[in-house]
Design an enzyme around this catalytic site. Structure first.
Site, PDB file in Angstrom:
ATOM      1  N   MET A  79       1.560   7.023  -9.201  1.00 49.41           N
ATOM      2  CA  MET A  79       2.787   6.584  -9.901  1.00 49.41           C
ATOM      3  C   MET A  79       2.494   5.354 -10.759  1.00 49.41           C
ATOM      4  SD  MET A  79       5.967   7.500  -7.488  1.00 49.41           S
ATOM      5  CE  MET A  79       5.907   6.096  -6.417  1.00 49.41           C
TER       6      MET A  79
ATOM      7  N   LEU B 281      -1.545   0.624 -11.314  1.00 49.18           N
ATOM      8  CA  LEU B 281      -2.767   0.919 -10.565  1.00 49.18           C
ATOM      9  C   LEU B 281      -3.447  -0.336 -10.014  1.00 49.18           C
ATOM     10  CD1 LEU B 281      -4.294   3.655 -12.925  1.00 49.18           C
ATOM     11  CD2 LEU B 281      -2.767   3.956 -10.957  1.00 49.18           C
TER      12      LEU B 281
ATOM     13  N   HIS C 166      -6.005   2.798  -5.849  1.00 52.27           N
ATOM     14  CA  HIS C 166      -6.030   3.976  -6.726  1.00 52.27           C
ATOM     15  C   HIS C 166      -7.439   4.204  -7.279  1.00 52.27           C
ATOM     16  CE1 HIS C 166      -1.720   2.565  -7.313  1.00 52.27           C
ATOM     17  NE2 HIS C 166      -1.543   3.812  -6.913  1.00 52.27           N
TER      18      HIS C 166
ATOM     19  N   GLY D 163      -4.465   8.937  -0.568  1.00 53.32           N
ATOM     20  CA  GLY D 163      -4.835   7.785   0.261  1.00 53.32           C
ATOM     21  C   GLY D 163      -4.242   7.889   1.654  1.00 53.32           C
TER      22      GLY D 163
HETATM   23  P1  AMP Z   1       1.163   5.777  -5.495  1.00 54.46           P
HETATM   24  O1  AMP Z   1       0.861   5.417  -6.907  1.00 54.46           O
HETATM   25  O2  AMP Z   1       1.615   4.618  -4.669  1.00 54.46           O
HETATM   26  O3  AMP Z   1       2.024   6.993  -5.353  1.00 54.46           O
HETATM   27  O4  AMP Z   1      -0.235   6.170  -4.848  1.00 54.46           O
HETATM   28  C1  AMP Z   1      -1.052   7.165  -5.415  1.00 54.46           C
HETATM   29  C2  AMP Z   1      -2.148   7.496  -4.435  1.00 54.46           C
HETATM   30  O5  AMP Z   1      -2.926   6.336  -4.162  1.00 54.46           O
HETATM   31  C3  AMP Z   1      -1.602   7.977  -3.077  1.00 54.46           C
HETATM   32  O6  AMP Z   1      -2.399   9.047  -2.603  1.00 54.46           O
HETATM   33  C4  AMP Z   1      -1.740   6.763  -2.223  1.00 54.46           C
HETATM   34  O7  AMP Z   1      -1.878   7.044  -0.837  1.00 54.46           O
HETATM   35  C5  AMP Z   1      -3.012   6.147  -2.773  1.00 54.46           C
HETATM   36  N1  AMP Z   1      -3.062   4.724  -2.440  1.00 54.46           N
HETATM   37  C6  AMP Z   1      -2.107   3.797  -2.692  1.00 54.46           C
HETATM   38  N2  AMP Z   1      -2.483   2.599  -2.190  1.00 54.46           N
HETATM   39  C7  AMP Z   1      -3.693   2.787  -1.600  1.00 54.46           C
HETATM   40  C8  AMP Z   1      -4.597   1.933  -0.879  1.00 54.46           C
HETATM   41  N3  AMP Z   1      -4.327   0.642  -0.670  1.00 54.46           N
HETATM   42  N4  AMP Z   1      -5.746   2.465  -0.424  1.00 54.46           N
HETATM   43  C9  AMP Z   1      -6.025   3.786  -0.621  1.00 54.46           C
HETATM   44  N5  AMP Z   1      -5.219   4.637  -1.279  1.00 54.46           N
HETATM   45  C10 AMP Z   1      -4.069   4.147  -1.760  1.00 54.46           C
END
Ligand code: AMP
Length: 280
Positions: free
Chosen positions: A30, A33, A37, A147
């Protein structure tokens, strides 16, 4: 790196990638970043010929309109970060592009969506399933990267893959943390300086709790966690659960022969933070 804004442009490019027998890795995000990410993109780049990163703040997964409104957005910076990595294609669709008409698909995620985040964010996982299914069907990747930070989401995406009958490898990536242990999250930037100082308490508590396994039963540990958070009123604990990692059922005995993950959500000021730790 090529940025696409329409489904047709993206699928046109991906069709030729597939024709050339090249593999595709998808990283759905989303935006806003951070290094968490980036770790997904880096892993995808080592395992695939072409990496597609999607950036889309999906409205159907927000149960709170205020949260959707204030969700951080930083597209220019995101694109700069991705340019430095080996992202080949970035997909940045508009809401109209992803939802040309109302999406009324309901997914049977039971019982995975009836616990933890599912209780506190009604409809959230159905919205996640809607957007992830669209992205899967659009890109038909060989592998998709998620993640462990969003552990319940990861389990639900695995179920979604079964529901959709797709041959996609779901790759789980470890949680990336700040030096002081706070799990990286786009939402962290909305913390005030004072709140940011308090936030590492969450991971510290999870680690301490794991050490207390010998001393307490799972339900006693839950009480202990509740009391520990009561000491810092700014950190309002929403839930703490120790679940097995397939059906997300709460465990009642440490001897159960299952993988155990402790998950929690905390409200800190305007920001809701989630974290988890493997308890094996
Ligand atoms: P989001 O943009 O928050 O929807 O996250 C996109 C992807 O990045 C999802 O699969 C999350 O689980 C992963 N993600 C977000 N924060 C982290 C983190 N601190 N460590 C590993 N993966 C992450």
């Amino acid at each position: 790196m090529i940025v696409y804004r329409t489904r047709d442009d993206l699928t046109g490019h991906l069709n030729s990638v597939r024709r050339d027998k090249n593999s595709i890795g998808l990283v759905p995000t989303m935006g806003a970043l951070h290094r968490g990410h980036m770790s997904l993109v880096e892993k995808a780049a080592t395992e695939n010929d072409v990496v597609v990163v999607s950036i889309f703040v999906n409205p159907t997964q927000f149960n709170d309109p205020g949260d959707l409104e204030s969700y951080p957005r930083s597209l220019d910076r995101d694109l700069e970060m991705l340019q430095k990595l080996e992202a080949d294609l970035v997909f940045v669709p508009s809401i109209k592009e992803m939802y040309p008409e109302v999406d009324d698909r309901i997914y049977d995620l039971d019982p995975l969506d009836k616990v933890m985040e599912g209780i506190h964010r009604k409809g959230h996982f159905n919205g996640v399933a809607q957007i992830v299914s669209k992205l899967f069907l659009l890109t038909l990747p060989d592998r998709a990267y998620f993640g462990q930070k969003d552990f319940q989401q990861l389990v639900i995406v695995r179920r979604l893959k079964e529901i959709l009958n797709l041959d996609i490898q779901i790759v789980a990536c470890p949680i990336i943390r700040e030096k002081d242990g706070l799990a990286m999250s786009s939402r962290n930037e909305r913390l005030t300086r004072e709140e940011r100082k308090l936030a590492p308490y969450i991971y510290e508590t999870l680690k301490l709790a794991r050490e207390k396994k010998e001393e307490f039963s799972p339900s006693e540990l839950k009480d202990w966690i509740g009391k520990r958070f009561d000491k810092i009123p700014e950190l309002r604990l929403e839930y703490f659960e120790i679940v097995e990692d397939k059906a997300l059922k709460s465990i009642s005995d440490w001897n159960e022969g299952v993988n155990k993950v402790a998950c929690l959500a905390v409200q800190l000021g305007r920001v809701r933070l989630i974290d988890n730790l493997n308890f094996d």
